[in-house]
Design a protein around this motif. Structure first.
Motif, PDB file in Angstrom:
ATOM      1  N   PHE A  18     -11.250   9.797  49.723  1.00  0.00           N
ATOM      2  CA  PHE A  18     -11.654  10.711  48.651  1.00  0.00           C
ATOM      3  C   PHE A  18     -11.194  12.126  48.966  1.00  0.00           C
ATOM      4  N   GLN A  19     -11.463  12.585  50.176  1.00  0.00           N
ATOM      5  CA  GLN A  19     -11.131  13.957  50.549  1.00  0.00           C
ATOM      6  C   GLN A  19      -9.618  14.202  50.547  1.00  0.00           C
ATOM      7  N   ARG A  20      -8.845  13.222  50.973  1.00  0.00           N
ATOM      8  CA  ARG A  20      -7.390  13.374  51.011  1.00  0.00           C
ATOM      9  C   ARG A  20      -6.827  13.654  49.616  1.00  0.00           C
ATOM     10  N   TYR A  21      -7.360  12.972  48.611  1.00  0.00           N
ATOM     11  CA  TYR A  21      -6.871  13.162  47.242  1.00  0.00           C
ATOM     12  C   TYR A  21      -7.536  14.349  46.545  1.00  0.00           C
ATOM     13  N   SER A  22      -8.804  14.601  46.825  1.00  0.00           N
ATOM     14  CA  SER A  22      -9.517  15.666  46.112  1.00  0.00           C
ATOM     15  C   SER A  22      -9.051  17.059  46.524  1.00  0.00           C
ATOM     16  N   GLU A  38      -3.461   9.171  41.015  1.00  0.00           N
ATOM     17  CA  GLU A  38      -2.688   8.968  42.239  1.00  0.00           C
ATOM     18  C   GLU A  38      -3.459   8.099  43.244  1.00  0.00           C
ATOM     19  N   LEU A  39      -4.762   8.356  43.387  1.00  0.00           N
ATOM     20  CA  LEU A  39      -5.589   7.557  44.293  1.00  0.00           C
ATOM     21  C   LEU A  39      -5.556   6.091  43.874  1.00  0.00           C
ATOM     22  N   LEU A  40      -5.771   5.830  42.601  1.00  0.00           N
ATOM     23  CA  LEU A  40      -5.797   4.444  42.125  1.00  0.00           C
ATOM     24  C   LEU A  40      -4.440   3.763  42.310  1.00  0.00           C
ATOM     25  N   GLU A  41      -3.362   4.477  42.012  1.00  0.00           N
ATOM     26  CA  GLU A  41      -2.027   3.888  42.151  1.00  0.00           C
ATOM     27  C   GLU A  41      -1.688   3.594  43.606  1.00  0.00           C
ATOM     28  N   ASN A  42      -2.067   4.493  44.522  1.00  0.00           N
ATOM     29  CA  ASN A  42      -1.721   4.331  45.931  1.00  0.00           C
ATOM     30  C   ASN A  42      -2.685   3.444  46.711  1.00  0.00           C
ATOM     31  N   GLU A  43      -3.955   3.546  46.412  1.00  0.00           N
ATOM     32  CA  GLU A  43      -4.981   2.861  47.212  1.00  0.00           C
ATOM     33  C   GLU A  43      -5.410   1.521  46.625  1.00  0.00           C
ATOM     34  N   PHE A  44      -5.122   1.290  45.356  1.00  0.00           N
ATOM     35  CA  PHE A  44      -5.461   0.026  44.701  1.00  0.00           C
ATOM     36  C   PHE A  44      -4.225  -0.556  44.028  1.00  0.00           C
TER      37      PHE A  44
END
Length: 99
Positions: A18-22, A38-44
C-alpha cells in the motif's frame, strides 16, 4: 514459530505494498485512481485486464472521496483472502513459494 514469522511477513507485505503505491502522487495516506490502477495491474496480474476498474474503485471508495485509504484497501484484501480461503478450502495446506 515459523508460522508466526510468515504471518508477520505477510502483514508487512500488505502494508508496504500500500505504502509503495500511495507515495507516488498526492496524499501519501491514500491511493489515487492512478495509483490504485497501477497497484491492481502489478500486484494482481491474475485479474487480467481490469475492465471493471471503475466499478471496483467505486466499491472500494466507501467514503466516496475519490481515493482509497488504507482501511478501504484492507477491506479489499480481506475479501480477496476470503475468496481464496473458500476456493482452496479442500486443498492441502501448503505455503506458496517465493520467486
Amino acid at each position: 514459530m515459523e508460522d508466526l514469522q510468515t504471518l508477520q511477513q505477510a502483514l508487512a507485505v500488505l502494508v508496504c505494498t500500500f505504502q509503495r503505491y500511495s507515495k507516488k502522487e498526492g496524499d501519501r495516506y491514500t491511493l489515487s485512481k492512478g495509483e490504485l490502477k497501477e497497484l491492481l495491474e502489478n500486484e494482481f496480474p491474475s485479474l487480467g485486464n481490469v475492465s471493471a476498474f471503475e466499478e471496483l474503485r467505486s466499491l472500494l471508495d466507501v467514503n466516496k472521496d475519490g481515493e482509497v485509504d488504507f482501511e478501504e484497501y484492507i477491506r479489499f484484501v480481506a475479501v480477496a483472502c476470503t475468496l481464496c480461503h473458500e476456493f482452496f478450502f479442500d486443498f492441502p495446506v501448503v505455503l506458496p513459494r517465493g520467486k
